[in-house]
Each structure stands twice: as C-alpha cells, then as structure tokens.
Design an enzyme around this catalytic site. Structure first.
Site, PDB file in Angstrom:
ATOM      1  N   CYS A 298      -7.140   4.687  11.387  1.00  0.00           N
ATOM      2  CA  CYS A 298      -6.817   5.083  10.012  1.00  0.00           C
ATOM      3  C   CYS A 298      -5.887   6.296   9.949  1.00  0.00           C
ATOM      4  O   CYS A 298      -5.461   6.691   8.871  1.00  0.00           O
ATOM      5  CB  CYS A 298      -8.092   5.341   9.213  1.00  0.00           C
ATOM      6  SG  CYS A 298      -9.035   3.839   8.924  1.00  0.00           S
TER       7      CYS A 298
ATOM      8  N   HIS B  67       0.957   0.664  -5.810  1.00  0.00           N
ATOM      9  CA  HIS B  67       2.166   0.532  -4.997  1.00  0.00           C
ATOM     10  C   HIS B  67       2.785   1.882  -4.659  1.00  0.00           C
ATOM     11  O   HIS B  67       4.005   2.052  -4.687  1.00  0.00           O
ATOM     12  CB  HIS B  67       3.171  -0.409  -5.669  1.00  0.00           C
ATOM     13  CG  HIS B  67       2.764  -1.837  -5.555  1.00  0.00           C
ATOM     14  ND1 HIS B  67       1.840  -2.407  -6.402  1.00  0.00           N
ATOM     15  CD2 HIS B  67       3.118  -2.798  -4.663  1.00  0.00           C
ATOM     16  CE1 HIS B  67       1.663  -3.676  -6.058  1.00  0.00           C
ATOM     17  NE2 HIS B  67       2.414  -3.931  -5.004  1.00  0.00           N
TER      18      HIS B  67
ATOM     19  N   GLU C  79     -12.694  -0.183  -1.190  1.00  0.00           N
ATOM     20  CA  GLU C  79     -11.506  -0.120  -0.347  1.00  0.00           C
ATOM     21  C   GLU C  79     -11.241  -1.488   0.291  1.00  0.00           C
ATOM     22  O   GLU C  79     -10.098  -1.879   0.506  1.00  0.00           O
ATOM     23  CB  GLU C  79     -11.720   0.943   0.723  1.00  0.00           C
ATOM     24  CG  GLU C  79     -10.495   1.292   1.496  1.00  0.00           C
ATOM     25  CD  GLU C  79     -10.721   2.481   2.408  1.00  0.00           C
ATOM     26  OE1 GLU C  79     -10.278   3.580   2.037  1.00  0.00           O
ATOM     27  OE2 GLU C  79     -11.343   2.311   3.468  1.00  0.00           O
TER      28      GLU C  79
END
Length: 118
Positions: free
Chosen positions: A24, A68, A107
């Site tokens: 991550c 985005h 998530e």
C-alpha cells in the site's frame, strides 16, 4: 430511526507511513462505497427524517473532491487511510447534516470503517 443513502467514488492513493515493502506504499486505486446514516424522528407532516435529495446535495461537493482524484493531494488527507478518509468526510458533512449518526466507508467489498464521530 435511521435512514441511509449510499454513494460511490473512485480514487487513487498511497500510504506514505506504512513500512517499506508494504504494497500500500505504492499508488493504487479503489472504488469506495460510502453509506451515510441520519437519525431522528419522523416528521409528522412530511413523513421522513430527512429528504434524501437534501442528503445527496450535502454530500455531492465532498464526493466531487474525492472522485477520480489522488486523495493524497487533498489538504488534510496526506495520509489517506480508510480511517482518515472517514474522519475527513465526517468533519465536513456533520455541520451540514446535524442529524448525521454514522458513516461507513468500504475500501473494498470486504473491508471498511464505521464511524460515528467518536
């Protein structure tokens, strides 16, 4: 009684504070699902706790900031863990929706955060 409305947004992020070698730490993306809960009494005339359109209008500018985007570039989200994103959303939505009771941020379909302001 509680009502809820679901939203989704797609964002990229990386976690700068995880140990070296953690996957991550690299930039990656998620399709987040957000559930916003509002609690209160049913209005005797309107028959609702809150108009769902009002809730949608309150959250729309926040979704626009996240959708985005590279979340790390958003002020206050330089360490964009799911927990920190949830707190960020809460702190901006709560003044607009005082009956806000909790939010859930997924998530992935199997991982997420539930937050009630505490």
């Amino acid at each position: 009684m509680e009502i809820y409305k679901e939203f989704s947004f797609d964002s990229a992020h990386f976690l700068p504070n995880v140990p070296e070698g953690h996957k991550c730490k690299n930039m990656h993306g998620h399709t987040y699902k957000l559930k916003v809960f509002v609690a209160g009494e049913v209005h005797p005339h309107y028959g609702w706790i809150m108009d769902f359109k009002e809730l949608k209008d309150a959250i729309a500018p926040l979704i626009d900031q996240l959708d985005h985007k590279l979340i790390n570039d958003i002020p206050g989200l330089e360490n964009p863990t799911a927990e920190n994103i949830t707190i960020w959303i809460w702190n901006r939505l709560n003044p607009l929706v005082p009956q806000l009771s909790r939010i859930e941020l997924y998530e992935t379909p199997t991982t997420g955060v539930i937050y009630n302001g505490k």
